[in-house]
Scaffold this active site. Structure first.
Site, PDB file in Angstrom:
ATOM      1  N   ARG A 131       0.872  -1.188   0.000  1.00 41.84           N
ATOM      2  CA  ARG A 131       0.000   0.000   0.000  1.00 41.84           C
ATOM      3  C   ARG A 131       0.898   1.223   0.000  1.00 41.84           C
ATOM      4  O   ARG A 131       1.131   1.864   1.019  1.00 41.84           O
ATOM      5  CB  ARG A 131      -0.917  -0.021   1.233  1.00 41.84           C
ATOM      6  CG  ARG A 131      -2.085   0.945   1.134  1.00 41.84           C
ATOM      7  CD  ARG A 131      -2.087   1.956   2.288  1.00 41.84           C
ATOM      8  NE  ARG A 131      -0.945   2.845   2.238  1.00 41.84           N
ATOM      9  CZ  ARG A 131      -0.634   3.726   3.161  1.00 41.84           C
ATOM     10  NH1 ARG A 131      -1.341   3.833   4.249  1.00 41.84           N
ATOM     11  NH2 ARG A 131       0.411   4.523   3.048  1.00 41.84           N
ATOM     12  N   LYS A 169      11.876   7.643   3.332  1.00 40.74           N
ATOM     13  CA  LYS A 169      11.648   7.890   4.764  1.00 40.74           C
ATOM     14  C   LYS A 169      12.993   8.023   5.483  1.00 40.74           C
ATOM     15  O   LYS A 169      13.168   8.873   6.348  1.00 40.74           O
ATOM     16  CB  LYS A 169      10.837   6.745   5.376  1.00 40.74           C
ATOM     17  CG  LYS A 169       9.407   6.661   4.849  1.00 40.74           C
ATOM     18  CD  LYS A 169       8.449   7.562   5.592  1.00 40.74           C
ATOM     19  CE  LYS A 169       7.116   7.656   4.854  1.00 40.74           C
ATOM     20  NZ  LYS A 169       6.138   8.526   5.506  1.00 40.74           N
ATOM     21  N   GLU A 182       6.312   0.519   7.265  1.00 41.48           N
ATOM     22  CA  GLU A 182       5.779   1.567   6.397  1.00 41.48           C
ATOM     23  C   GLU A 182       5.037   0.990   5.202  1.00 41.48           C
ATOM     24  O   GLU A 182       5.543   0.095   4.514  1.00 41.48           O
ATOM     25  CB  GLU A 182       6.954   2.424   5.895  1.00 41.48           C
ATOM     26  CG  GLU A 182       6.535   3.705   5.210  1.00 41.48           C
ATOM     27  CD  GLU A 182       5.995   4.773   6.160  1.00 41.48           C
ATOM     28  OE1 GLU A 182       6.608   5.012   7.209  1.00 41.48           O
ATOM     29  OE2 GLU A 182       4.945   5.351   5.836  1.00 41.48           O
ATOM     30  N   ASN A 221      -2.467  10.803  -0.066  1.00 45.81           N
ATOM     31  CA  ASN A 221      -1.238  11.024  -0.807  1.00 45.81           C
ATOM     32  C   ASN A 221      -1.159  10.138  -2.027  1.00 45.81           C
ATOM     33  O   ASN A 221      -1.731   9.058  -1.984  1.00 45.81           O
ATOM     34  CB  ASN A 221      -0.067  10.604   0.091  1.00 45.81           C
ATOM     35  CG  ASN A 221       0.637  11.781   0.668  1.00 45.81           C
ATOM     36  OD1 ASN A 221       0.713  12.809   0.043  1.00 45.81           O
ATOM     37  ND2 ASN A 221       1.135  11.597   1.852  1.00 45.81           N
TER      38      ASN A 221
HETATM   39  O1  LIG Z   1       4.705   9.150   2.964  1.00 45.25           O
HETATM   40  C1  LIG Z   1       3.851  10.041   3.184  1.00 45.25           C
HETATM   41  O2  LIG Z   1       3.857  11.143   2.629  1.00 45.25           O
HETATM   42  C2  LIG Z   1       2.805   9.808   4.235  1.00 45.25           C
HETATM   43  C3  LIG Z   1       2.611   8.364   4.421  1.00 45.25           C
HETATM   44  O3  LIG Z   1       3.247   7.727   5.213  1.00 45.25           O
HETATM   45  C4  LIG Z   1       1.691   7.683   3.512  1.00 45.25           C
HETATM   46  O4  LIG Z   1       0.941   8.341   2.780  1.00 45.25           O
HETATM   47  O5  LIG Z   1       1.740   6.441   3.505  1.00 45.25           O
HETATM   48 MG   LIG Z   2       3.331   5.670   4.644  1.00 49.07          MG
END
Ligand SMILES: O=C([O-])CC(=O)C(=O)O
Ligand SMILES: [Mg+2]
Length: 572
Positions: A162, A180, A251, A424
């Site tokens: 995802r 990240k 993440e 996003n």
């Molecule tokens: O990465 C980003 O901008 C925010 C986030 O963790 C996502 O949307 O999964």
């Molecule tokens: Mg994320």
């Protein structure tokens, strides 16, 4: 020779001691200085001829790279240039970001990183981080054992299922752990050689990738069920054998997996899920700031949570804690929140509800007697109208879901409605800020997941705050690492949220933006880190003394400057 010098740099003050020379030195992105190697270093490390004669400075190098970026017309092209730079010279990469933070965060991070993941196979060039594929799972210990990873203290891991609101990107999802971790260093000051991005490649169900001959990942449908769970378990066990005190950030796992994995491991090691807890902290922090600006306390707001994936569930849980801090009971706090899945308002008895969503559903009697326009699940518009919603939060990845009709209705319920379209990248945002301001006569308090340009309305310029977890996770990670926290507690997440709220410009001036400018993100990161570290100490998961934390933080933080090099003679 001490082991840590074997395959990576050891820093004593501002000196780097390494055994690498010549080509080997220039090819190491953590050590390469390019044209900035001095005449003496070129002698000692055998660099003459490999570099052009010009001895440059970091400033010259930034100028050269900035020009190349400015000449690149597309966001993806800029992303690709920055990825190359990161794999070539990390100090220059971070120095460039530090000097152009507002301009380059959207390039190395959201939104450009979204396309970076979608097209990762096109631009894959050099190794960065670790790809651990399901067929290679028995080799995990061997992969992690490489001495190159001796100094690793933190990991960001994804399985690519995802990616932002873009769904399954398979191994291309590696762009996210890399992005990240770039922010770990750029905003949290965490040394790059302490960071390891990992992609767990359990396959992909994205047919375009399965059909693409240049796809870099394992071309196989996703492994699911017990095999998947076992893969994750093998991974966590291998990581803990290699680095017993590691910080592990999850993440962009699919919603159910994200929540399940977090619940299973959060008491076994020092770990958090950014989409669940980081997003929850930034959203709660933004809302705490917003309610101060509205003058209506949190406990008197009525909140619609549009989206109940990992982010939605995380936000609701933290909001409930914040509502309880505001004096409500658990039951009263839950009454303040109206949660949606992709069908509509979640109401008890709906067979489409997943296990994690059940506790978020409203009771049948809560919606009895509502005036609704459509049959079937209750829409956002009907909920806003009947429940007199005052706060709208979107984590649905449904572009345009906050319609004019809904937003105009919301504006009838509150003098200053709060609207946070968090999905996003930009293409998935539930609404565009310019529309939200137009539909609310400029009254809405807005925060978005992706960056948006300022909006001109009624002769004033409204800066749009980016309610993105980048305000939280770099500082959260830094606070955890410096305090040597053994676990990540709810109290630490709440401390991060409250610290962010306290830094809000809107707390001083109700017409100011909800969050500090992105350009201040590094300062925010440090402040969040300190709050997180103090909470870790207070909650008994860190043995540090409160008085020591500030100094330790300042000592730990890494700056992107070139250091002097000394050659270490080694047998390798
Ligand atoms: O990465 C980003 O901008 C925010 C986030 O963790 C996502 O949307 O999964
Ligand atoms: Mg994320």
């Amino acid at each position: 020779m001490p082991n840590q010098l074997h395959d990576s740099a050891s820093e004593a003050k501002n000196v780097i001691r390494t055994h690498r020379t010549g080509y080997d030195l220039l090819l190491h992105p953590g050590l390469n200085k390019g044209t900035a190697f001095t005449e003496e270093e070129r002698d000692v490390f055998g660099l003459h001829g490999l570099l052009p004669p010009h001895i440059g400075t970091l400033e010259n190098q930034r100028e050269r790279r900035k020009k190349a970026l400015d000449n690149e017309p597309t966001a993806f092209g800029k992303y690709s240039l920055m990825r190359d730079l990161q794999d070539n010279d990390e100090v220059l990469f971070y120095s460039l970001i530090a000097h152009h933070i507002e301009e380059l965060l959207p390039v190395v991070y959201t939104p450009a990183v979204g396309e970076g993941c979608q097209r990762f196979s096109e631009i894959w060039r050099k190794p960065r981080g670790l790809f651990i594929s399901y067929p290679d799972r028995h080799l995990m210990d061997k992969m992690l054992a490489n001495p190159r990873y001796n100094e690793i203290r933190c990991i960001v891991v994804s399985d690519g299922e995802r990616i932002l609101g873009l769904g399954d990107q398979g191994a291309g999802g590696m762009g996210i752990p890399i992005g990240k971790m770039a922010l770990y260093t750029a905003l949290g000051g965490i040394p790059p050689h302490h960071c390891l991005p990992i992609l767990l490649d359990a396959g992909t169900d994205n047919q375009a990738l399965l059909d693409n001959p240049i796809y870099i990942g394992w071309q196989h449908h996703r492994v699911r069920g017990p095999e998947y769970d076992e893969f994750i378990e093998m991974f966590v066990a291998a990581v803990m054998r290699r680095w017993p005190n590691i910080l592990l950030q999850w993440e962009d796992f699919a919603g159910e997996n994200a929540l399940k994995i977090l619940a299973k491991y959060r008491d076994r090691l020092c770990t958090f899920n950014d989409d669940v807890q980081g997003t929850a902290a930034v959203t709660t922090g933004t809302l705490l700031a917003a309610v101060q600006a509205t003058g209506v306390p949190l406990k008197d707001q009525r909140i619609a949570m549009f989206g109940s994936g990992s982010a939605g569930v995380g936000i609701i849980n933290l909001l409930i804690a914040a509502l309880k801090d505001d004096g409500l009971s658990e039951a009263e706090a839950r009454q303040r929140i109206y949660a949606f899945n992709r069908h509509g308002l979640m109401v008890e008895g709906d067979p489409a509800l997943r296990a994690s969503q059940m506790p978020l559903a409203r009771k049948k009697e809560d919606v009895e007697g509502w005036k609704v326009d459509t049959a079937g699940p209750i829409s956002l518009f009907d909920t806003v109208r009947n429940a007199k919603i005052t706060v709208l939060v979107g984590t649905s990845a449904q572009a345009g879901a906050f319609t004019e009709e809904t937003v105009r209705e919301l504006a009838r319920n509150a003098e200053r409605p709060v609207i946070l379209p968090l999905s996003n990248p930009t293409s998935k945002s539930e609404a565009a800020p310019a529309d939200l301001l137009k539909w609310t006569d400029g009254k809405a308090l807005i925060g978005t997941g992706s960056p948006f340009a300022p909006v001109e309305i009624d002769g004033r310029t409204v800066r749009i705050s980016q309610t993105n977890n980048s305000y939280i996770f770099p500082g959260l990670a830094l606070g955890i690492l410096v305090s040597k926290a053994r676990r990540v507690t709810d109290g630490m997440i709440m401390a991060a949220a409250k610290k962010l709220a306290s830094l809000s410009p809107a707390v001083q001036d109700a017409n100011a933006p909800l969050l500090p400018p992105i350009g201040d993100s590094r300062k925010v990161g440090l402040a969040v880190a300190e709050a997180v570290g103090m909470a870790a100490i207070a909650e008994g998961v860190s043995d540090m003394k409160p008085g020591e934390l500030g100094d330790e933080l300042r000592k730990y933080v890494w700056e992107p400057v070139y250091r002097r090099y000394e050659l270490v003679k080694g047998d390798c």
